[in-house]
Design an enzyme around this catalytic site. Structure first.
Site, PDB file in Angstrom:
ATOM      1  N   ASP A 134     -12.101   9.075  -7.099  1.00  0.00           N
ATOM      2  CA  ASP A 134     -11.720   7.592  -6.699  1.00  0.00           C
ATOM      3  C   ASP A 134     -12.923   6.647  -6.439  1.00  0.00           C
ATOM      4  OD1 ASP A 134     -10.167   5.370  -6.178  1.00  0.00           O
ATOM      5  OD2 ASP A 134     -10.051   5.824  -4.201  1.00  0.00           O
ATOM      6  N   CYS A 188       4.086   2.710 -23.924  1.00  0.00           N
ATOM      7  CA  CYS A 188       4.615   1.701 -23.116  1.00  0.00           C
ATOM      8  C   CYS A 188       5.622   0.696 -24.177  1.00  0.00           C
ATOM      9  CB  CYS A 188       3.644   0.768 -22.531  1.00  0.00           C
ATOM     10  SG  CYS A 188       3.035   1.258 -21.121  1.00  0.00           S
ATOM     11  N   LYS A 298      -7.947  -2.949  11.748  1.00  0.00           N
ATOM     12  CA  LYS A 298      -7.764  -4.472  11.798  1.00  0.00           C
ATOM     13  C   LYS A 298      -6.781  -5.126  10.509  1.00  0.00           C
ATOM     14  CE  LYS A 298     -10.433  -8.577  11.410  1.00  0.00           C
ATOM     15  NZ  LYS A 298     -11.858  -9.055  11.229  1.00  0.00           N
TER      16      LYS A 298
END
Length: 382
Positions: A134, A188, A298
């Site tokens: 990644d 697809c 945060k």
């Protein structure tokens, strides 16, 4: 050495250590990816999280001069949460995307790749490799596609025949000349469900993503979230699964093959209000093991504040007022003011007006004005 025999040994060994799919790819330049990345750059569609230059990201030999092949691996992760707690009034919950459930997948895949490397080191004299998951320069998806693990869907995820797109990917560049596997055919077809369902229109067209508009990217930013995306966030506090959830290839795909990937419902669907007062230490203790914690608390807290506004959760008003008045971070103070306005109680509006008198940060003041605008809107609709 009989590399075909070794290849089969690797396939067998990989299954024994819990790798669900393994494939082999050449180290040729990823020419199609290169032109796509250059176009992404020109259009300003990149997220900014990418590592390396376009050249490094598309030419494995640039990363390892002696490269001869790439081994691609895939591990299937769960898509359904067992015993999911309900989000209800007074106890609203946020949601981490599925790719962040369970133990951080970077650690899981790196461990598998290291085991694979140790196995090959014993088999091949002078074996050399470079692994990544990644965060490396190579595109995990482009490598996996070339290695026959699956095909690249219109939603820009890798879709495998067995597991759909619910797979983590990693790869290992090696100096061993393994024969490449055949790519899987794209299936697809005419389907555009993912493009149609994308909440922000980030899927510009099949296979092209404007990362700047993608909720998965936006939930990881640390600044104020642009206004046009706040209403699209819903209760997502990290990542987005919409384009995977609507994909027909993912229908009934839910695999629980790795205990370490099993999600803790209280971690991946946490109560929103308690999130707001967490210390760094508490945040790390609760969320530190999952991939969604990598940017710190945060962004998660900012997203939780927006989600509370989305729910118009009146029970959160007191905590949001505290944040607006006392939190040292302008993004949190300002977002809390916006969310209070969205919730829209009289107490919330009074608190924004009072806090505005002593607020010195211009951006926070601007957010307070936005919060107070909801009062005018509510008046008009009354």
């Amino acid at each position: 050495m009989a590399y075909e025999e070794l290849k089969q040994e690797i396939i067998d060994y990989s299954k024994s250590i819990g790798i669900d799919k393994v494939g082999f790819a050449s180290v040729d330049v990823f020419t199609e990816l290169k032109s796509r990345l250059e176009r992404q750059q020109d259009l300003g569609y990149q997220s900014g999280f990418e590592k390396g230059s376009v050249e490094e990201r598309t030419n494995p030999v640039k990363l390892m001069p002696e490269a001869q092949s790439i081994i691609s691996i895939a591990l299937a992760y769960p898509s359904r949460l067992k015993d999911a707690p309900k989000s209800k009034k007074g106890e609203r919950r946020g949601l981490f995307c599925r790719a962040s459930w369970g133990k951080d997948y970077h650690d899981i895949l790196r461990d598998k790749l290291e085991k694979l490397a140790a196995f090959l080191s014993e088999k091949v004299y002078g074996f050399n490799y470079r692994s990544m998951v990644d965060t490396g320069e190579l595109s995990d998806r482009a490598v996996a596609e070339r290695a026959g693990i699956g095909f690249s869907g219109k939603n820009t995820t890798l879709i495998t025949p067995e597991f759909g797109s619910y797979v983590y990917l990693g790869e290992m560049i090696t100096n061993v000349p393994f024969t490449p596997d055949e790519p899987v055919e794209d299936s697809c077809g005419e389907c555009t469900k993912c493009i149609d369902a994308c909440p922000t229109g980030a899927l510009v067209q099949g296979g092209q993503l404007n990362a700047q508009k993608c909720i998965a990217f936006l939930t990881q930013t640390k600044d104020f979230l642009p206004d046009e995306y706040r209403g699209k966030l819903g209760n997502r506090i990290y990542g987005c699964d919409t384009c995977q959830l609507v994909c027909p290839k993912n229908r009934k795909k839910d695999f629980h093959l790795h205990p370490e990937m099993e999600p803790d419902p209280e971690v991946v669907k946490p109560k929103l209000v308690p999130l707001l007062s967490m210390s760094n230490r508490e945040f790390k203790e609760k969320f530190g093991d999952i991939a969604g914690s990598w940017r710190g608390k945060k962004p998660i807290q900012r997203n939780a504040i927006i989600a509370l506004g989305h729910y118009k959760e009146e029970s959160a008003v007191e905590e949001l007022i505290r944040l607006m008045k006392k939190d040292p971070r302008p993004v949190i103070r300002g977002t809390a003011a916006w969310s209070l306005g969205k919730i829209g109680t009289e107490e919330a509006f009074e608190a924004i007006e009072a806090a505005k008198q002593i607020e010195t940060d211009e951006q926070v003041q601007f957010e307070m004005d936005k919060g107070l605008e909801f009062k005018e809107t509510a008046r008009q609709h009354a």
